[in-house]
Write a protein that holds these residues in place. Structure first.
Motif, PDB file in Angstrom:
ATOM      1  N   SER A 152       0.513  -1.534  -0.061  1.00 24.10           N
ATOM      2  CA  SER A 152       0.161   0.061  -0.190  1.00 24.10           C
ATOM      3  C   SER A 152       1.438   1.649  -0.070  1.00 24.10           C
ATOM      4  O   SER A 152       0.588   2.346  -0.480  1.00 24.10           O
ATOM      5  CB  SER A 152      -0.572   0.098   1.248  1.00 24.10           C
ATOM      6  N   PHE A 153       1.929   1.608   0.716  1.00 19.10           N
ATOM      7  CA  PHE A 153       2.903   1.950   1.066  1.00 19.10           C
ATOM      8  C   PHE A 153       3.555   2.408  -0.567  1.00 19.10           C
ATOM      9  O   PHE A 153       3.410   3.661  -1.332  1.00 19.10           O
ATOM     10  CB  PHE A 153       4.164   1.969   1.496  1.00 19.10           C
ATOM     11  N   GLY A 154       3.783   1.851  -1.263  1.00 20.34           N
ATOM     12  CA  GLY A 154       4.324   1.882  -2.782  1.00 20.34           C
ATOM     13  C   GLY A 154       2.862   2.504  -3.435  1.00 20.34           C
ATOM     14  O   GLY A 154       3.116   2.846  -4.715  1.00 20.34           O
ATOM     15  N   GLU A 155       1.154   1.815  -3.630  1.00 19.63           N
ATOM     16  CA  GLU A 155       0.649   2.728  -4.482  1.00 19.63           C
ATOM     17  C   GLU A 155       0.160   3.410  -4.148  1.00 19.63           C
ATOM     18  O   GLU A 155       0.293   4.763  -4.924  1.00 19.63           O
ATOM     19  CB  GLU A 155      -0.263   1.639  -3.976  1.00 19.63           C
ATOM     20  N   GLY A 156       0.499   4.096  -3.043  1.00 17.52           N
ATOM     21  CA  GLY A 156       0.414   5.761  -2.442  1.00 17.52           C
ATOM     22  C   GLY A 156       1.295   6.596  -3.487  1.00 17.52           C
ATOM     23  O   GLY A 156       0.822   7.620  -3.678  1.00 17.52           O
ATOM     24  N   MET A 157       3.060   5.888  -3.666  1.00 14.36           N
ATOM     25  CA  MET A 157       4.160   6.704  -3.828  1.00 14.36           C
ATOM     26  C   MET A 157       3.393   7.140  -5.855  1.00 14.36           C
ATOM     27  O   MET A 157       4.296   8.011  -6.355  1.00 14.36           O
ATOM     28  CB  MET A 157       4.806   6.005  -4.488  1.00 14.36           C
ATOM     29  N   SER A 158       2.470   6.218  -6.062  1.00 15.30           N
ATOM     30  CA  SER A 158       2.413   5.606  -7.803  1.00 15.30           C
ATOM     31  C   SER A 158       1.115   5.698  -8.204  1.00 15.30           C
ATOM     32  O   SER A 158       1.194   6.865  -9.629  1.00 15.30           O
ATOM     33  CB  SER A 158       2.735   4.981  -8.103  1.00 15.30           C
ATOM     34  N   PHE A 159       0.639   5.195  -8.008  1.00 15.75           N
ATOM     35  CA  PHE A 159      -1.554   5.137  -8.016  1.00 15.75           C
ATOM     36  C   PHE A 159      -1.418   6.989  -9.380  1.00 15.75           C
ATOM     37  O   PHE A 159      -1.987   6.815 -10.024  1.00 15.75           O
ATOM     38  CB  PHE A 159      -1.971   5.234  -7.600  1.00 15.75           C
ATOM     39  N   SER A 160      -1.548   7.713  -8.384  1.00 15.10           N
ATOM     40  CA  SER A 160      -1.339   9.761  -8.667  1.00 15.10           C
ATOM     41  C   SER A 160      -0.732   9.765  -9.842  1.00 15.10           C
ATOM     42  O   SER A 160      -1.304  10.255 -10.921  1.00 15.10           O
ATOM     43  CB  SER A 160      -1.632  10.230  -8.027  1.00 15.10           C
ATOM     44  N   VAL A 161       0.097   8.890 -10.048  1.00 13.22           N
ATOM     45  CA  VAL A 161       0.861   9.519 -10.794  1.00 13.22           C
ATOM     46  C   VAL A 161       0.944   8.781 -12.368  1.00 13.22           C
ATOM     47  O   VAL A 161       0.476   9.447 -13.314  1.00 13.22           O
ATOM     48  CB  VAL A 161       2.069   9.826 -10.393  1.00 13.22           C
ATOM     49  N   LEU A 162       0.798   7.229 -12.284  1.00 10.64           N
ATOM     50  CA  LEU A 162       0.303   6.333 -12.895  1.00 10.64           C
ATOM     51  C   LEU A 162      -0.664   7.037 -13.602  1.00 10.64           C
ATOM     52  O   LEU A 162      -1.747   6.809 -15.513  1.00 10.64           O
ATOM     53  CB  LEU A 162       0.627   5.273 -12.925  1.00 10.64           C
ATOM     54  N   TYR A 163      -2.243   7.261 -12.977  1.00  9.26           N
ATOM     55  CA  TYR A 163      -3.593   7.903 -13.219  1.00  9.26           C
ATOM     56  C   TYR A 163      -3.202   8.903 -14.475  1.00  9.26           C
ATOM     57  O   TYR A 163      -3.929   9.394 -15.598  1.00  9.26           O
ATOM     58  CB  TYR A 163      -4.146   8.438 -12.148  1.00  9.26           C
ATOM     59  N   ARG A 164      -2.624  10.278 -14.014  1.00 11.68           N
ATOM     60  CA  ARG A 164      -2.122  11.236 -14.849  1.00 11.68           C
ATOM     61  C   ARG A 164      -2.095  11.162 -16.403  1.00 11.68           C
ATOM     62  O   ARG A 164      -2.277  11.557 -17.118  1.00 11.68           O
ATOM     63  CB  ARG A 164      -1.254  12.343 -14.237  1.00 11.68           C
TER      64      ARG A 164
END
Length: 409
Positions: free
Chosen positions: A321-333
Motif C-alpha cells: 500500500s505504501f508503494g501504491e500511494g507513491m505511484s497511483f496518482s502519477v500513473l493515472y495522470r
C-alpha cells in the motif's frame, strides 16, 4: 487537444476538491464501512459468508457500468451538472437499500450505488485534471487520496462497532447524509466549465471510444493501474473473511489491522507530495513498484509459515500500500493524458477498464479462495505485481522518455 484554463493550487481553488473529496469519502466508506458488516448481513439474509466479497465486486461492477455514458455526457452537458446528478442518485440508492429483504436485492442496490464510483472517476477526476496545472493536479489527487483514505481507516472500526451495537442500516443512513452535504459544497464551489465540442451525432461517442482503445500507449498505462491496485482491493474484499472467519480475530481486531495497511497508503501519498517536484514525473512509480513486489514476496513467504502468516500478511500489505500511494496518482495522470480525445471520454474509458478488472479479479479470487483459501490470495497478489514489470512498465518508460524528449521534467 482541449486547451482549458488551469488554476494554481491555492486556498480558494482548493474548496472544489474538498467538496469533491467529501463525496469521494462517502462513496469509499460506502464500501469500507459495509465490508466488515457483511458477515452479519449474510447471516441475516440466511446465505453463506462466501457472498461477502460480492458486495464489493458488485459495487465495482456498478462503477464500470455507467462510466462509458457519464464521461462523454459530461463533455457535452458540463461536468457540474452530471456530477450533481450523480451525487443525488447515490444518496437515493443508499436510502433505498434500507428496504432490502434478501441478498439478491441487496446486491442489486450495491450495483446501483457503485455508479458513484464512476461519477468520481469519469467526471470528478477529469474536472480536477482540467482545473489545475499538471503537478498541482497530481498534488490535489494525492491530497484527496489522503482525505478519502480516512474511509478505509475508519470504516472497518466503525463497521465493527456498528454491527456490535446497532443495525447495519445506520451505516447507509450516515453515508447518505455525508453525500447529501457534499452536494451542497459542489453546487457552491465547483467551476461551471463546459468543454466546447462540435455538434455531432451520438454515434460519434463510440468513435471516440474506439480512438482511445486503439491507442496502444493508453492501454499500456491504463492496465498498469489495476495491476498495481489489485492487491489492496483484494485485501479490502477478502480480509474480513480471512482475518475474522479463518483466523479468529474479533471484529475490533480486524478493524485495527487495517491501520498499518491503510496507513502505508497515506504515508506513500505524503512521500509523493514531498518528492514530486524533485524528480522526473513517473520516477516515483519506478522506485515504488519494486517495493510493492517485495511486499508480495513477504505475503507469499507467510504462506509457508502458517503460524506467522497474519504478521507477514499485514507487513507485506503495508509495503504494497505504501508503494501504491507513491505511484497511483502519477500513473493515472499519465494514462489520462496519453490520448488526445476529450478527457471525459478518456477518464470514462480508464474507469470502465479499471472497474471491470477489479470486478473480474475479485470474483475469480473469491471463487478460488473457497478452494485454496489463503494461497489464492497470496499468489494472486504476487502474480498481479509481477505482471506489472512486463508491458505496463515498458509503457511508463516510453512515456517518461517522450517527456524527456519534449523537454518536460
Amino acid at each position: 487537444m482541449q486547451n482549458l484554463a488551469t488554476a494554481k493550487l491555492s486556498r480558494a481553488t482548493l474548496m472544489f476538491p474538498l467538496a469533491l473529496v467529501l463525496f469521494e469519502f462517502s462513496v469509499y466508506i460506502g464500501n469500507d464501512l459495509v465490508q466488515p458488516a457483511m458477515l452479519a448481513i449474510t447471516k441475516e439474509f440466511g446465505v453463506s459468508s462466501h457472498w461477502a466479497p460480492s458486495s464489493m465486486s458488485f459495487y465495482l461492477l456498478g462503477g464500470a457500468f455507467v462510466a462509458a455514458i457519464l464521461g462523454p455526457l459530461s463533455d457535452r452537458l458540463g461536468r457540474k451538472k452530471v456530477l450533481l446528478g450523480g451525487v443525488a442518485f447515490f444518496v437515493l440508492t443508499c436510502l433505498a437499500i434500507l428496504l432490502t429483504k434478501n441478498i439478491e436485492s441487496f446486491l442489486a442496490l450495491r450495483f446501483l450505488q457503485g455508479f458513484g464510483l464512476s461519477v468520481i472517476a469519469a467526471v470528478g477526476y477529469a474536472a480536477i485534471q482540467e482545473s489545475f496545472d499538471e503537478r498541482d493536479a497530481i498534488k490535489v489527487m494525492a491530497l484527496m487520496a489522503n482525505v478519502s483514505l480516512l474511509a478505509p481507516l475508519l470504516g472497518p472500526v466503525l463497521g465493527a462497532a456498528m454491527i456490535e451495537h446497532v443495525s447495519w442500516h445506520w451505516g447507509f443512513i450516515g453515508i447518505a447524509f455525508l453525500a447529501f452535504l457534499s452536494w451542497f459544497g459542489l453546487k457552491a464551489k465547483m467551476p461551471n466549465t463546459k468543454v466546447s465540442i462540435p455538434k455531432q451525432p451520438i454515434a460519434y461517442i463510440w468513435d471516440d471510444f474506439k480512438a482511445v482503445l486503439k491507442n496502444k500507449h493508453f492501454l499500456q498505462l491504463t492496465f498498469s493501474l489495476p495491476l498495481m491496485a489489485m492487491p489492496l482491493m483484494l485485501w479490502i474484499a477478502l480480509s474480513p473473511v480471512m482475518l475474522v472467519e479463518q483466523f479468529g480475530l474479533s471484529s475490533m481486531q480486524y478493524g485495527l489491522a487495517q491501520f498499518p495497511v491503510l496507513g502505508g497508503l497515506i504515508a506513500g501519498n505524503l512521500v509523493l507530495l514531498k518528492v514530486i517536484d524533485r524528480y522526473a514525473l513517473g520516477a516515483t512509480a519506478m522506485y515504488a513498484v519494486p517495493l510493492m513486489f517485495a511486499g508480495a514476496v513477504i505475503v507469499v513467504l507467510g504462506l509457508f509459515i502458517p503460524a506467522y502468516f497474519v504478521p507477514c500478511l499485514i507487513a507485506g500489505m503495508t509495503l504494497i500500500s505504501f508503494g501504491e500511494g507513491m505511484s497511483f496518482s502519477v500513473l493515472y495522470r499519465f494514462a489520462l493524458m496519453s490520448s488526445e480525445v476529450s478527457k471525459g471520454t478518456v477518464a470514462a474509458t480508464v474507469s470502465v477498464l479499471l472497474m471491470m478488472s477489479f470486478f473480474t479479479v475479485i470474483e475469480v479470487v473469491r471463487v478460488l479462495y473457497t478452494h485454496f483459501d489463503i494461497w489464492a490470495y497470496g499468489l494472486s497478489c504476487f502474480i498481479m505485481l509481477a505482471l506489472w514489470f512486463s508491458w505496463p512498465r515498458a509503457g511508463l518508460k516510453q512515456a517518461m522518455h517522450l517527456r524527456q524528449q519534449n523537454g518536460e521534467f
